[in-house]
Design an enzyme around this catalytic site. Sequence first.
Site, PDB file in Angstrom:
ATOM      1  N   ASP A  11     -54.614  30.137 -10.262  1.00  0.00           N
ATOM      2  CA  ASP A  11     -53.622  29.105 -10.532  1.00  0.00           C
ATOM      3  C   ASP A  11     -54.071  28.278 -11.737  1.00  0.00           C
ATOM      4  OD1 ASP A  11     -51.395  27.639 -10.244  1.00  0.00           O
ATOM      5  OD2 ASP A  11     -52.053  26.519  -8.482  1.00  0.00           O
ATOM      6  N   ARG A  63     -48.773  31.529 -23.216  1.00  0.00           N
ATOM      7  CA  ARG A  63     -47.602  32.282 -22.828  1.00  0.00           C
ATOM      8  C   ARG A  63     -46.338  31.785 -23.531  1.00  0.00           C
ATOM      9  NH1 ARG A  63     -46.265  34.207 -18.013  1.00  0.00           N
ATOM     10  NH2 ARG A  63     -44.059  34.542 -17.794  1.00  0.00           N
ATOM     11  N   CYS A  86     -42.555  -7.166  -5.969  1.00  0.00           N
ATOM     12  CA  CYS A  86     -43.953  -6.755  -5.793  1.00  0.00           C
ATOM     13  C   CYS A  86     -44.458  -7.206  -4.419  1.00  0.00           C
ATOM     14  CB  CYS A  86     -44.814  -7.359  -6.903  1.00  0.00           C
ATOM     15  SG  CYS A  86     -46.561  -7.015  -6.667  1.00  0.00           S
ATOM     16  N   CYS A 123     -45.005  -3.707 -11.534  1.00  0.00           N
ATOM     17  CA  CYS A 123     -44.963  -5.156 -11.403  1.00  0.00           C
ATOM     18  C   CYS A 123     -45.387  -5.718 -12.759  1.00  0.00           C
ATOM     19  CB  CYS A 123     -45.934  -5.629 -10.322  1.00  0.00           C
ATOM     20  SG  CYS A 123     -46.216  -7.408 -10.422  1.00  0.00           S
ATOM     21  N   PHE A 127     -82.828  28.566 -24.776  1.00  0.00           N
ATOM     22  CA  PHE A 127     -81.486  28.791 -25.321  1.00  0.00           C
ATOM     23  C   PHE A 127     -81.188  27.764 -26.422  1.00  0.00           C
ATOM     24  CE2 PHE A 127     -76.902  28.285 -25.503  1.00  0.00           C
ATOM     25  CZ  PHE A 127     -76.435  29.593 -25.445  1.00  0.00           C
ATOM     26  N   ASP A 128     -81.460  26.497 -26.112  1.00  0.00           N
ATOM     27  CA  ASP A 128     -81.182  25.431 -27.079  1.00  0.00           C
ATOM     28  C   ASP A 128     -81.979  25.612 -28.368  1.00  0.00           C
ATOM     29  OD1 ASP A 128     -79.497  24.360 -25.268  1.00  0.00           O
ATOM     30  OD2 ASP A 128     -80.854  22.766 -24.594  1.00  0.00           O
ATOM     31  N   GLU A 144     -56.210  34.238 -17.024  1.00  0.00           N
ATOM     32  CA  GLU A 144     -55.856  32.880 -16.644  1.00  0.00           C
ATOM     33  C   GLU A 144     -57.001  31.929 -16.977  1.00  0.00           C
ATOM     34  OE1 GLU A 144     -52.821  33.099 -15.375  1.00  0.00           O
ATOM     35  OE2 GLU A 144     -52.435  31.242 -14.285  1.00  0.00           O
ATOM     36  N   LYS A 171     -50.962  45.329  -7.431  1.00  0.00           N
ATOM     37  CA  LYS A 171     -50.554  46.140  -8.578  1.00  0.00           C
ATOM     38  C   LYS A 171     -50.713  47.627  -8.261  1.00  0.00           C
ATOM     39  CE  LYS A 171     -52.212  42.572 -11.724  1.00  0.00           C
ATOM     40  NZ  LYS A 171     -53.281  42.122 -12.600  1.00  0.00           N
ATOM     41  N   CYS A 189     -47.229 -10.076  -5.109  1.00  0.00           N
ATOM     42  CA  CYS A 189     -47.004 -11.371  -5.757  1.00  0.00           C
ATOM     43  C   CYS A 189     -45.535 -11.772  -5.780  1.00  0.00           C
ATOM     44  CB  CYS A 189     -47.574 -11.361  -7.175  1.00  0.00           C
ATOM     45  SG  CYS A 189     -46.632 -10.338  -8.308  1.00  0.00           S
ATOM     46  N   SER A 244     -43.788  37.821 -16.404  1.00  0.00           N
ATOM     47  CA  SER A 244     -44.350  37.144 -15.228  1.00  0.00           C
ATOM     48  C   SER A 244     -44.277  38.107 -14.049  1.00  0.00           C
ATOM     49  CB  SER A 244     -43.607  35.845 -14.955  1.00  0.00           C
ATOM     50  OG  SER A 244     -42.276  36.141 -14.679  1.00  0.00           O
ATOM     51  N   CYS A 255     -50.660 -11.278 -10.784  1.00  0.00           N
ATOM     52  CA  CYS A 255     -50.599 -10.422  -9.595  1.00  0.00           C
ATOM     53  C   CYS A 255     -52.031 -10.057  -9.174  1.00  0.00           C
ATOM     54  CB  CYS A 255     -49.778  -9.185  -9.929  1.00  0.00           C
ATOM     55  SG  CYS A 255     -49.615  -8.028  -8.580  1.00  0.00           S
ATOM     56  N   LYS A 300     -47.322  34.793  -2.508  1.00  0.00           N
ATOM     57  CA  LYS A 300     -47.762  33.394  -2.584  1.00  0.00           C
ATOM     58  C   LYS A 300     -48.163  32.895  -1.208  1.00  0.00           C
ATOM     59  CE  LYS A 300     -46.030  31.622  -6.667  1.00  0.00           C
ATOM     60  NZ  LYS A 300     -46.032  30.361  -7.292  1.00  0.00           N
ATOM     61  N   GLU A 349     -55.688  41.737  -6.038  1.00  0.00           N
ATOM     62  CA  GLU A 349     -56.609  40.771  -6.637  1.00  0.00           C
ATOM     63  C   GLU A 349     -56.089  39.367  -6.406  1.00  0.00           C
ATOM     64  OE1 GLU A 349     -55.730  41.112 -11.251  1.00  0.00           O
ATOM     65  OE2 GLU A 349     -55.959  43.077 -10.338  1.00  0.00           O
ATOM     66  N   ASP A 374     -82.843  26.890 -20.217  1.00  0.00           N
ATOM     67  CA  ASP A 374     -81.904  26.154 -21.075  1.00  0.00           C
ATOM     68  C   ASP A 374     -82.598  25.748 -22.369  1.00  0.00           C
ATOM     69  OD1 ASP A 374     -80.213  26.444 -19.015  1.00  0.00           O
ATOM     70  OD2 ASP A 374     -79.954  24.302 -18.578  1.00  0.00           O
ATOM     71  N   TYR A 425     -57.064  39.715 -16.345  1.00  0.00           N
ATOM     72  CA  TYR A 425     -56.452  40.594 -15.345  1.00  0.00           C
ATOM     73  C   TYR A 425     -55.472  41.655 -15.842  1.00  0.00           C
ATOM     74  CZ  TYR A 425     -53.304  36.525 -15.624  1.00  0.00           C
ATOM     75  OH  TYR A 425     -52.546  35.501 -16.053  1.00  0.00           O
ATOM     76  N   LYS A 463     -54.602  35.644  -7.204  1.00  0.00           N
ATOM     77  CA  LYS A 463     -53.671  35.058  -8.170  1.00  0.00           C
ATOM     78  C   LYS A 463     -54.208  33.684  -8.550  1.00  0.00           C
ATOM     79  CE  LYS A 463     -48.748  33.938  -8.666  1.00  0.00           C
ATOM     80  NZ  LYS A 463     -48.930  33.413  -9.976  1.00  0.00           N
TER      81      LYS A 463
END
Length: 671
Positions: A118, A137, A407, A425, A38-39, A174, A289, A410, A84, A431, A313, A114, A35, A226, A116
């Site tokens: 989310d 989209r 409530c 409340c 890289f920095d 995604e 697919k 209280c 979709s 409270c 799904k 493959e 790191d 994808y 899906k």
Amino acid sequence: MITKEEAKKRIEKLSKELEEHNYKYYVQARPSISDYEFDMMMKELVDLEKKYPELVSADSPTQRVGGAITKEFKAVKHDYPFLSLDNSYSREDLEDFDTRVRKGVAGEIEYVCELKYDGVAIGLKYEHGKLKQAVTRGDGEQGDDVTANVKTIRSIPLTLKEKNFPDKFEIRGEIFMPHKIFEQINKEREESGDPPFANPRNSSAGTLKMQDSAEVAKRKLDCIMYVMYAKEIHFKSHYESLKEAKNWGFKVSEFVAKCRSLAEIFEFIDYWDVHRKKLPFDIDGVVIKVNSYDQQKVLGFTAKSPRWAMSYKFKAETAATILEEITYQVGRTGAITPVANLKPVHLGGTTVKRASLHNADIIEKLDVRVGDTVFVEKGGEIIPKITGVDLKKRPAQSHKTKYISKCPECGTELVRGEEEAKHYCPNEWGCPPQIKGNMSHFTSRKAMNIDSLGEETINLLYEKGFIKNIADIYELKKHKAELMKIDRLGEKSVSNLLAGIEESKNVPFERVLYALGIRHVGETLAKKLARGLQTIDAIINASEEQLTATNDIGVEVAGSIKSFFHEKKNKELIERLKNHRLQFESIHSTQSPQSTKLTGLTFVISGVFTKFSRDDLKDMIEQNGGKVVGSVSGKTSYLIAGENMGPEKLKKAEKLGVKIIDENEFEKMIK
Ligand code: IVH
């Protein structure tokens, strides 16, 4: 001194190497340098770009840190409709799909299965190997241009590797948020009184629409590609396209399988239905697919989705159990959450005893009643939820659930705003869970950081009548002798407690502001407000326009700030806290410039800096008597240029002969 020609070469070399290391780290998860190394390379690039701002390119690795602000996302028409997928939920649905495909095309069929993902769909447009635009989209025909935010996602290449990509193409995938980051963000949101995101998908969508790309950069989104679109593509199948995309530097799913039969497809589905729980991100199914592009072409599209693909799904895991009682929780902000207390049931590896019922509307809609057999589901959400009632099992004498009107803590009559899903409340000053919750927030680590005054001690001191609000905390020292008599405390812990409280008086203003627990004012916003307006009085007296001029403050948040300070009791509390000498001004106050070195000079700050934040620079200019303005004009004395600055500003400054300096040169001016 390095010449411009040399700088250009070095910038090109560094950019290329940094992108390669970025790829190794974020796409392949196989870094080959430390790191630190890289920095150091990044720092060299940042410095060179600062020296020669005209050499900064739109795809420089320095763009990854963000800094660009998007006030409004531009609408962009899609080059290819954003389709979709047809969803299926059962094996029969998939059998039908397979039959349709086999009827539609002759010959052998090969499928690619493959995962899906989310998250949020994104289209990335590349020209000559460079990322040009990223569009959401939207409604399928047009989406929002979120390029600046997307550039901060490390697994998305800004420049492609290898050379055999089409001159112009679009790749879609995604954007999602790994579980770990999601949990961290929700914790922060709850601390600032904002409702938590329900799931990583909502959190990704929210992040992608933030105005400040530097904030997006911090959220560590990820992206998996994808599908590809181009006028001319030299390969013949979807599988090849994924393989090629991988060679060009994209992250594509590593979990793909070519399948030749339904049996193989079901095997893939069954495997992932079990193993998805171990993935560090959410998937909600599998996508199947047709592999061959020729066959895809023959099958074509319906109005909404391709006929050559289908999603399957996963069923959310559910269990049935008895609802024994509904209880109501009162949060720090007064929000009421109904909770289903369940007969313990096994679900997805854990025993579930409680589930959220969210709000009155949900209870009404499901018509859940005590004694009912209910279905509990564990989806992407953190807490399991009730999704339905088994009416056949409803006991004969059940009563319709009547939502509470008072409530539970209280007794105050609950209120509910017109657009609000939740009851509240309103008795914030009387409270107990709200009072205690506010005090806990006030003393928490990121606020006043009084770790000797945690939740338990707050409860104890509240029950014994020592503290009723945050200002009382600073008067505890008057009661030292009495405190020491409390069984659970003793001399040492009382001394610790009081020392911690004294110490907190040094906590900087931005954290004091956060500690006050103003609804919607989280850590980041408190920082922006404190730096922008400098003092509590300026914030109290600010107009809505002044507040909304701060990035990420919309009308709703401005309203919440105004109403907080409008409340007489809050004003009194702040007066008391001021008397106890808490910090209510930013250290770099604009009120009294400390020098006149920059008097009469006007500055424009643009881009992102390494040594200082933009706000630091602004403070420094103002402390030295200078003025900061937003745009370059003939009256501008200096443009302080950071990395990733707007090319328009630069052009204008050059045209008008405005002096362009970097942060180091600026620092020298005031030394
Ligand atoms: S392909 C024309 N593949 O699911 C086909 N979509 O419900 C384009 N999604 O809009 C989509 N994982 O946002 C495809 N492996 C995957 C996917 C995937 C997730 C999303 C995508 C799509 C939605 C459809």
